[in-house]
Design a protein around this motif. Structure first.
Motif, PDB file in Angstrom:
ATOM      1  N   LYS A   2       0.795  -1.218  -0.154  1.00  0.00           N
ATOM      2  CA  LYS A   2       0.051  -0.292   0.342  1.00  0.00           C
ATOM      3  C   LYS A   2       1.154   1.268  -0.027  1.00  0.00           C
ATOM      4  CE  LYS A   2      -2.851   1.313   3.099  1.00  0.00           C
ATOM      5  NZ  LYS A   2      -2.718   1.139   4.432  1.00  0.00           N
ATOM      6  N   ILE A   4       2.013   4.945   0.101  1.00  0.00           N
ATOM      7  CA  ILE A   4       1.894   5.988   2.299  1.00  0.00           C
ATOM      8  C   ILE A   4       1.696   6.864   1.088  1.00  0.00           C
ATOM      9  CG2 ILE A   4       3.999   7.287   3.048  1.00  0.00           C
ATOM     10  CD1 ILE A   4       5.886   5.186   3.366  1.00  0.00           C
ATOM     11  N   LYS A   5       0.459   7.892   1.682  1.00  0.00           N
ATOM     12  CA  LYS A   5      -0.749   8.560   1.116  1.00  0.00           C
ATOM     13  C   LYS A   5       0.256   9.862   0.717  1.00  0.00           C
ATOM     14  CE  LYS A   5      -5.638   8.521   2.621  1.00  0.00           C
ATOM     15  NZ  LYS A   5      -6.208   9.079   3.936  1.00  0.00           N
ATOM     16  N   SER A   6       0.900  10.359   1.909  1.00  0.00           N
ATOM     17  CA  SER A   6       1.686  11.392   1.460  1.00  0.00           C
ATOM     18  C   SER A   6       2.423  11.996   0.258  1.00  0.00           C
ATOM     19  CB  SER A   6       2.731  12.126   2.880  1.00  0.00           C
ATOM     20  OG  SER A   6       3.207  11.174   3.885  1.00  0.00           O
ATOM     21  N   ILE A   7       3.061  10.125   0.078  1.00  0.00           N
ATOM     22  CA  ILE A   7       4.149  10.423  -0.572  1.00  0.00           C
ATOM     23  C   ILE A   7       3.561  10.048  -2.207  1.00  0.00           C
ATOM     24  CG2 ILE A   7       5.814   9.118  -2.203  1.00  0.00           C
ATOM     25  CD1 ILE A   7       6.739   8.040   0.413  1.00  0.00           C
TER      26      ILE A   7
ATOM     27  N   VAL B  50       5.189  15.571   3.475  1.00  0.00           N
ATOM     28  CA  VAL B  50       5.967  14.132   3.188  1.00  0.00           C
ATOM     29  C   VAL B  50       6.750  14.277   4.693  1.00  0.00           C
ATOM     30  CG1 VAL B  50       7.653  12.979   1.984  1.00  0.00           C
ATOM     31  CG2 VAL B  50       5.548  13.366   0.954  1.00  0.00           C
ATOM     32  N   ASP B  70       3.088  -1.159   6.465  1.00  0.00           N
ATOM     33  CA  ASP B  70       1.766  -2.263   6.209  1.00  0.00           C
ATOM     34  C   ASP B  70       2.095  -3.420   6.144  1.00  0.00           C
ATOM     35  OD1 ASP B  70       0.045  -0.221   6.404  1.00  0.00           O
ATOM     36  OD2 ASP B  70       0.884   0.926   4.002  1.00  0.00           O
TER      37      ASP B  70
END
Lengths: 194, 194
Positions: A2, A4-7, B50, B70
């Motif tokens: 999954k 990483i959202k911020s990346i 980030v 994860d």
């Protein structure tokens, strides 16, 4: 894995830059992780500073951080070179072959994209013409650039100001073998005597 | 043309990104001028987000935005794949060929650059070995990566855990003609029967 959202979010921002694909954008985002906090802050400050300090020269439409750009402020306005975008000025300045002033249209005429003369920075060009010896049209040698050049010539010539166009031909250092047919026929048609 | 300070400053920031030269950096800076203020703000926010949200997984050293990444949280830790950098995990995950967990060294051994085992994330690897069936060393196939692999094997094998190394050979889709001599000799030496 999954993501990483911020990346992913930062990579999406980087991919809005010209010529940056997903892979490169992700590489840039990873590089940001390795920066110090101070470096990231400085990056942000530089982004915001550009947005807040850079505006258009009130005379020619070039980028500047004062009211009138350095070129308009310091050079004779006898010759005006008309370009589509500010980055074209940087290219011509690098050549060192022009010592006059510029005028930036901020686009080209394009019936396909619904860009009419009213969308371009043309009116202020006409108001600059008194005392001008020559207008050189340096739009790109493509369909839109040519159409824009022809339009400007029709507009300006009747006002008694000579209009010229940058030459087309074979690029220095390129090989005839790989030149496209249109360029080659232009180069032949516009041949100069030796 | 005198450069505009803020544009030059932003270009300098962009040129700290991997593979970005002066010309590309300037192109990016020009693109920022064309962004809306909201877009620039969002860009800044993404940069800072980030930097503030991404940290290292307390188990494996991969990037994560929680305490444990994860992969460590969801997979069996029977097989550990050791890599030099988090970006290597992304590459292996893309291949879909590995379903175990990872361990990130954050570097390779390099006497030249004064990087000793103490500078790498090795101690925590040793503390993860109980119950592990295999450690696969996936450092790059260069001098430093090989040295790191050999060092890890000497360290881990005596503890009774088998250590393996990713295979070297000719890349899929590449041409023998252009393969370097070392790769070619490795490919011949490590040939497999058909």
């Amino acid at each position: 894995m999954k993501e990483i959202k911020s990346i992913a979010a930062l990579a999406a921002r980087f991919s809005t830059l010209p010529g940056v694909g997903q892979k490169t954008a992700l590489r840039y985002a990873y590089a940001v992780i390795d920066m110090t906090e101070d470096q990231v802050d400085a990056f942000c400050a530089a982004l915001k500073e550009v947005k807040s300090s850079v505006k258009l020269c009130s005379v020619c439409g070039n980028f500047t951080d004062s009211d009138v750009c350095d070129i308009c402020a310091s050079r004779s306005a006898k010759k005006i070179c008309v370009v589509s975008y500010p980055k074209d000025i940087a290219a011509i300045e690098k050549s060192g072959a022009f010592d006059g002033v510029y005028h930036v249209l901020h686009g080209t005429l394009s019936p396909m994209d619904n860009r009419t003369p009213d969308d371009l920075n043309i009116k202020s060009l006409l108001s600059r013409l008194s005392g001008v010896d020559e207008v050189i049209v340096a739009t790109n040698p493509d369909v839109e650039g040519e159409a824009t050049a022809v339009y400007l010539a029709r507009l300006i010539k009747p006002l008694g100001v000579p209009v010229s166009r940058i030459a087309q031909g074979i690029s220095m250092g390129s090989e005839l073998e790989y030149a496209d047919a249109v360029t080659l026929s232009q180069a032949l048609y516009r041949r100069t005597s030796l």
